[in-house]
Design a protein around this motif. Structure first.
Motif, short mmCIF file in Angstrom:
data_model
loop_
_atom_site.label_atom_id
_atom_site.label_comp_id
_atom_site.label_asym_id
_atom_site.label_seq_id
_atom_site.Cartn_x
_atom_site.Cartn_y
_atom_site.Cartn_z
N ARG A 122 0.84 -1.10 0.05
CA ARG A 122 -0.09 -0.09 -0.01
C ARG A 122 0.90 1.35 -0.04
NH1 ARG A 122 -5.05 -1.85 4.07
NH2 ARG A 122 -5.92 -3.08 2.63
N LEU A 123 0.35 2.22 -0.48
CA LEU A 123 1.02 3.67 -0.79
C LEU A 123 -0.23 4.59 -0.33
CD1 LEU A 123 3.14 3.54 -3.99
CD2 LEU A 123 3.91 3.49 -1.74
N ARG A 124 0.29 5.56 0.58
CA ARG A 124 -0.76 6.68 0.90
C ARG A 124 0.02 8.21 0.74
NH1 ARG A 124 -3.97 6.02 6.35
NH2 ARG A 124 -1.69 6.16 6.91
N PHE A 125 -0.63 9.00 0.00
CA PHE A 125 -0.10 10.53 -0.30
C PHE A 125 -1.25 11.24 0.56
CE2 PHE A 125 1.28 7.92 -3.77
CZ PHE A 125 2.32 8.39 -4.24
N THR A 126 -0.60 12.02 1.52
CA THR A 126 -1.49 12.98 2.22
C THR A 126 -0.81 14.38 2.40
OG1 THR A 126 -2.15 11.32 3.62
CG2 THR A 126 -2.36 13.39 4.58
N ASP A 130 1.62 22.87 3.33
CA ASP A 130 2.70 23.03 2.34
C ASP A 130 3.62 21.39 2.34
OD1 ASP A 130 2.11 25.05 0.84
OD2 ASP A 130 3.27 26.33 1.99
N ALA A 131 3.12 20.74 3.14
CA ALA A 131 3.78 19.28 3.42
C ALA A 131 2.98 17.89 2.80
CB ALA A 131 3.78 19.06 4.85
N LEU A 132 3.83 17.27 2.06
CA LEU A 132 3.27 16.06 1.48
C LEU A 132 4.00 14.93 2.17
CD1 LEU A 132 1.59 14.65 -0.64
CD2 LEU A 132 3.76 14.87 -2.25
N LYS A 133 3.11 13.89 2.71
CA LYS A 133 3.48 12.69 3.13
C LYS A 133 3.47 11.50 2.48
CE LYS A 133 1.95 11.27 7.35
NZ LYS A 133 1.66 11.10 8.59
N VAL A 134 4.31 10.78 2.38
CA VAL A 134 4.25 9.33 1.34
C VAL A 134 4.38 8.24 2.40
CG1 VAL A 134 4.65 8.31 -0.80
CG2 VAL A 134 4.85 10.52 -0.83
N GLU A 135 3.34 7.49 2.63
CA GLU A 135 3.75 6.44 3.53
C GLU A 135 3.58 5.06 2.72
OE1 GLU A 135 1.09 7.23 7.26
OE2 GLU A 135 0.18 8.15 5.74
N ARG A 136 4.32 4.07 3.20
CA ARG A 136 4.17 2.73 2.70
C ARG A 136 3.97 1.60 3.74
NH1 ARG A 136 8.57 -0.70 3.25
NH2 ARG A 136 10.44 0.28 4.07
N ALA A 143 4.31 1.00 7.30
CA ALA A 143 5.70 0.73 7.66
C ALA A 143 6.59 1.98 8.04
CB ALA A 143 6.46 -0.17 6.69
N ASN A 144 6.46 2.95 6.86
CA ASN A 144 7.27 4.23 7.20
C ASN A 144 6.82 5.30 6.35
OD1 ASN A 144 8.44 3.71 4.82
ND2 ASN A 144 10.25 2.29 5.90
N ALA A 145 7.50 6.42 6.48
CA ALA A 145 7.00 7.52 5.65
C ALA A 145 7.98 8.32 5.41
CB ALA A 145 5.81 8.52 6.31
N MET A 146 7.77 9.23 4.17
CA MET A 146 8.72 10.09 3.66
C MET A 146 8.12 11.60 3.52
SD MET A 146 11.08 9.50 0.43
CE MET A 146 12.49 10.43 0.20
N GLU A 147 8.70 12.51 3.96
CA GLU A 147 8.04 13.79 4.16
C GLU A 147 8.67 14.86 3.13
OE1 GLU A 147 6.09 15.18 6.86
OE2 GLU A 147 5.61 13.34 7.76
N TYR A 148 7.95 15.56 2.42
CA TYR A 148 8.44 16.76 1.55
C TYR A 148 7.59 17.91 1.72
CZ TYR A 148 9.46 12.56 -1.75
OH TYR A 148 9.80 11.91 -2.31
N GLN A 149 8.32 19.06 1.29
CA GLN A 149 7.79 20.36 1.60
C GLN A 149 7.64 20.90 0.06
OE1 GLN A 149 7.12 21.83 4.56
NE2 GLN A 149 7.15 19.83 5.07
N ARG A 150 6.52 21.91 0.12
CA ARG A 150 6.37 22.40 -1.25
C ARG A 150 7.44 23.47 -1.60
NH1 ARG A 150 2.80 22.79 -4.83
NH2 ARG A 150 1.10 21.80 -3.87
N GLY A 151 7.93 23.54 -2.61
CA GLY A 151 9.00 24.40 -3.14
C GLY A 151 9.82 24.06 -4.10
#
Length: 151
Positions: A122-126, A130-136, A143-151
């Protein structure tokens, strides 16, 4: 995000365990843009830059980083013929193309899953501001997530 996805495939599926799905049909661009316009833009995190642009089929995201494994990595979000269910196709240089199907969505969250030999991936985008979290994860949890910032 795509580096993150490489680890998901490595963890959950050997290339022979990936389930093939039919190609997504082309949806009306007006319908498509309404569904995932919140994902558009440039996102940065952990030395990576992900750019997501609106396309006729949905959203196209590409990511650049320092890893050789990431050169040419791409993620495509498209919709079914009715413009209701999203399909996420991920293309990485070292792993066969994989297709995830939407299982849930609200205003600024979308969740996908793909059958594997080990169950489901599974993958979830939230997006929150200005923050985007991608979880797997799997059917058992995230299990874990990766965080991004707009810009």
């Amino acid at each position: 995000m795509l580096t993150f996805l490489v680890s998901l495939f490595t963890m959950l599926a050997a290339p022979t365990g990936l389930a093939a799905a039919p190609a997504p049909a082309v949806a009306d661009a007006a319908v498509t843009n309404r569904h995932l316009d919140w994902l558009s833009g440039t996102w940065r995190g952990n030395g990576l830059e992900m750019r997501c642009d609106q396309t006729k089929l949905g959203i196209s995201c590409s990511e650049e980083g320092t890893s050789e494994a990431m050169k040419g990595a791409k993620a495509e979000l498209a919709f079914d013929a009715m413009g209701e269910k999203a399909v996420l196709e991920i293309t990485l240089p070292s792993i066969p193309s994989s297709r995830f199907t939407e299982i849930a969505r609200d205003a600024q969250t979308i969740t996908f899953e793909m059958p594997t030999k080990m169950g489901v991936a599974r993958l979830r985008f939230t997006r929150t501001g200005d923050a985007l979290k991608v979880e797997r994860g799997t059917a058992k949890g995230w299990a874990n997530a990766m965080e991004y910032q707009r810009g």
